[in-house]
Motif scaffolding. Structure first.
Motif, PDB file in Angstrom:
ATOM      1  N   LYS A 312     -14.568 -58.745 -10.147  1.00 35.38           N
ATOM      2  CA  LYS A 312     -13.770 -59.922 -10.493  1.00 35.38           C
ATOM      3  C   LYS A 312     -14.324 -60.544 -11.765  1.00 35.38           C
ATOM      4  O   LYS A 312     -15.492 -60.913 -11.831  1.00 35.38           O
ATOM      5  N   GLY A 314     -12.899 -63.230 -13.522  1.00 38.50           N
ATOM      6  CA  GLY A 314     -12.464 -64.600 -13.780  1.00 38.50           C
ATOM      7  C   GLY A 314     -11.729 -65.155 -12.590  1.00 38.50           C
ATOM      8  O   GLY A 314     -11.463 -64.437 -11.618  1.00 38.50           O
ATOM      9  N   GLU A 315     -11.384 -66.437 -12.664  1.00 39.66           N
ATOM     10  CA  GLU A 315     -10.719 -67.096 -11.543  1.00 39.66           C
ATOM     11  C   GLU A 315      -9.222 -67.260 -11.757  1.00 39.66           C
ATOM     12  O   GLU A 315      -8.475 -67.467 -10.801  1.00 39.66           O
ATOM     13  N   ASP A 316      -8.757 -67.168 -12.981  1.00 43.96           N
ATOM     14  CA  ASP A 316      -7.324 -67.363 -13.247  1.00 43.96           C
ATOM     15  C   ASP A 316      -6.618 -66.010 -13.319  1.00 43.96           C
ATOM     16  O   ASP A 316      -7.249 -64.962 -13.528  1.00 43.96           O
ATOM     17  N   THR A 317      -5.309 -66.022 -13.159  1.00 45.14           N
ATOM     18  CA  THR A 317      -4.543 -64.772 -13.089  1.00 45.14           C
ATOM     19  C   THR A 317      -4.481 -64.027 -14.416  1.00 45.14           C
ATOM     20  O   THR A 317      -4.069 -62.874 -14.459  1.00 45.14           O
ATOM     21  N   ALA A 319      -7.231 -63.486 -16.192  1.00 45.08           N
ATOM     22  CA  ALA A 319      -8.597 -63.048 -16.494  1.00 45.08           C
ATOM     23  C   ALA A 319      -8.697 -61.544 -16.727  1.00 45.08           C
ATOM     24  O   ALA A 319      -9.322 -61.089 -17.690  1.00 45.08           O
ATOM     25  N   GLY A 320      -8.108 -60.772 -15.834  1.00 40.70           N
ATOM     26  CA  GLY A 320      -8.214 -59.324 -15.954  1.00 40.70           C
ATOM     27  C   GLY A 320      -7.643 -58.811 -17.257  1.00 40.70           C
ATOM     28  O   GLY A 320      -8.273 -58.009 -17.960  1.00 40.70           O
ATOM     29  N   ARG A 322      -7.127 -60.479 -20.034  1.00 40.70           N
ATOM     30  CA  ARG A 322      -7.857 -61.029 -21.168  1.00 40.70           C
ATOM     31  C   ARG A 322      -9.160 -60.267 -21.412  1.00 40.70           C
ATOM     32  O   ARG A 322      -9.467 -59.861 -22.545  1.00 40.70           O
ATOM     33  N   GLY A 338      -3.780 -55.596 -12.031  1.00 39.43           N
ATOM     34  CA  GLY A 338      -2.786 -56.621 -11.755  1.00 39.43           C
ATOM     35  C   GLY A 338      -1.586 -56.082 -11.001  1.00 39.43           C
ATOM     36  O   GLY A 338      -0.971 -56.786 -10.201  1.00 39.43           O
ATOM     37  N   GLU A 344      -7.139 -60.841 -11.328  1.00 35.23           N
ATOM     38  CA  GLU A 344      -8.434 -61.371 -11.765  1.00 35.23           C
ATOM     39  C   GLU A 344      -9.516 -60.296 -11.804  1.00 35.23           C
ATOM     40  O   GLU A 344     -10.665 -60.579 -12.148  1.00 35.23           O
ATOM     41  N   TRP A 345      -9.158 -59.078 -11.433  1.00 28.32           N
ATOM     42  CA  TRP A 345     -10.142 -58.021 -11.243  1.00 28.32           C
ATOM     43  C   TRP A 345      -9.918 -56.865 -12.219  1.00 28.32           C
ATOM     44  O   TRP A 345      -8.817 -56.666 -12.740  1.00 28.32           O
ATOM     45  N   SER A 370     -14.478 -65.061 -23.212  1.00 32.41           N
ATOM     46  CA  SER A 370     -13.468 -65.580 -22.281  1.00 32.41           C
ATOM     47  C   SER A 370     -13.802 -66.991 -21.829  1.00 32.41           C
ATOM     48  O   SER A 370     -12.937 -67.815 -21.608  1.00 32.41           O
TER      49      SER A 370
END
Length: 370
Positions: A312, A314-317, A319-320, A322, A338, A344-345, A370
């Motif tokens: 993972k 990041g916490e926002d959708t 993140a992955g 980006r 996604g 996020e992963w 990020s």
């Protein structure tokens, strides 16, 4: 007015998205191909074993002729390896082919197929490709909830897909849990046990699922040469099941679906214990290299039993996507997930030590940006 060709359920399929090829990333970002590290498709970083290269070289003299449609020699080698009759084996153009053949052989339009949330994308594609109904069971700790999957089986269910270890999450189901599931599944339901990553299991987790095929006529074990054996580009998979299932699969299977070079290479790779051991050792070391780095970076990851790790970033959708873009710009290819509902992963394949080090440095930079 434009005519819609084909059935609606085929038009609704979103094509499988493979990992980005090195050449595509080089073109897109203006990079040199030899500087790019690809850790996206769970390939063996050692590539094709030398034993398989030699076998292909010998087989090349006969490329003017069709391959053995029944794969006699390869089936004989597999039968010896797994201690089953040769007519219990179905060959596939990779294990993807096996999964698709199973759906076409056992499921009618409108009937249902059971599989887990966060399991291999081809299960959904195979189901949709035959116009069947999806029964997607919520995951438990990113893996299969076998009790819930058993409860989800409906009167019209004809197929259940189980991946062990699971892709893309890397989770593992112990042997006792799977056999308890098999004992309770209705005899009219075919269970496909997809073991594409089995060879990466530590010794204490290994078991011989082919032995279960002798006890359960509705079990089909799917395996591949694309991962640990290093033959991803040749596309060789196979299924082990009793003749009542293999007979139906061979009625649908394309007659020359595994080419001559692939058959020869698979026989050699199957018997190359040294290469397999080297691959497993590298994978275990790479897993430690990754997870220690993820822990230092404060990143959550799913403990994995395959040759990849789901982490993972990041916490926002966003993140992955980006972090993935930042990695691509740095010449590192990983797999965004996604499309599995995990935006996020990222799924990162385990490579050679130096490749893993490049990924860790690039990920550290991407996270800082990020």
């Amino acid at each position: 007015m434009t005519k819609n060709f084909g059935p609606e359920y085929v038009r609704a399929i979103a094509p499988y998205q493979a990992g980005k090829p090195i050449a595509e990333v080089a073109r897109e970002f203006g990079l040199q191909e030899d500087a790019i590290v690809k850790l996206a498709s769970n390939e063996n970083p050692f590539g094709v074993p030398e034993s398989a290269k030699a076998a292909m070289s010998a087989a090349a003299a006969e490329l003017g002729r069709y391959p053995d449609a029944n794969g006699f020699d390869l089936k004989a080698a597999l039968a010896k390896r797994y201690n089953v009759p040769a007519d219990w084996i179905t060959l596939g153009n990779g294990s993807n082919d096996i999964l698709e053949i199973a759906a076409h052989a056992f499921v009618e339009r409108g009937q249902s197929v059971v599989y887990s949330q966060y399991s291999f994308a081809v299960y959904a594609l195979a189901t949709q490709g035959v116009g069947a109904r999806h029964i997607v069971v919520p995951a438990k700790a990113h893996g299969h909830d076998l009790d819930a999957m058993l409860a989800a089986i409906a009167e019209d269910t004809r197929l259940v897909f189980i991946a062990n270890p699971n892709n893309p999450t890397g989770t593992f189901i112990p042997a006792a849990d799977i056999e308890a599931f098999l004992q309770k599944v209705p005899a009219s339901v075919v269970v496909v046990l997809d073991e594409a990553y089995n060879e990466f299991l530590a010794q204490e987790n290994q078991f011989e699922s082919a032995d279960w095929v002798k006890k359960y006529p509705n079990l089909l074990v799917s395996r591949t040469f694309s991962k640990a054996y290093g033959l991803a580009g040749l596309r060789v998979g196979f299924a082990i099941a009793q003749p009542a299932l293999t007979d139906l699969m061979n009625r649908i299977r394309q007659p020359f679906n595994v080419n001559s070079l692939a058959q020869a290479a698979a026989i050699a790779a199957l018997n190359d214990k040294e290469f397999l051991a080297k691959s497993a050792t590298n994978n275990a070391a790479g897993y430690r290299q990754f997870t220690e780095a993820f822990e230092q970076l404060g990143l959550e990851y799913v403990p994995s039993y395959g040759n990849f790790v789901l982490v993972k970033v990041g916490e926002d959708t966003g993140a992955g996507a980006r972090v993935n873009l930042s990695l691509l710009k740095q010449g590192v290819i990983v797999r965004p997930v996604g499309n599995y509902g995990l935006p996020e992963w990222l799924r990162i394949s385990i490579g050679l030590p130096q490749e893993n080090a490049v990924l860790i440095a690039a990920l550290t930079k991407a996270l800082a940006e990020s």
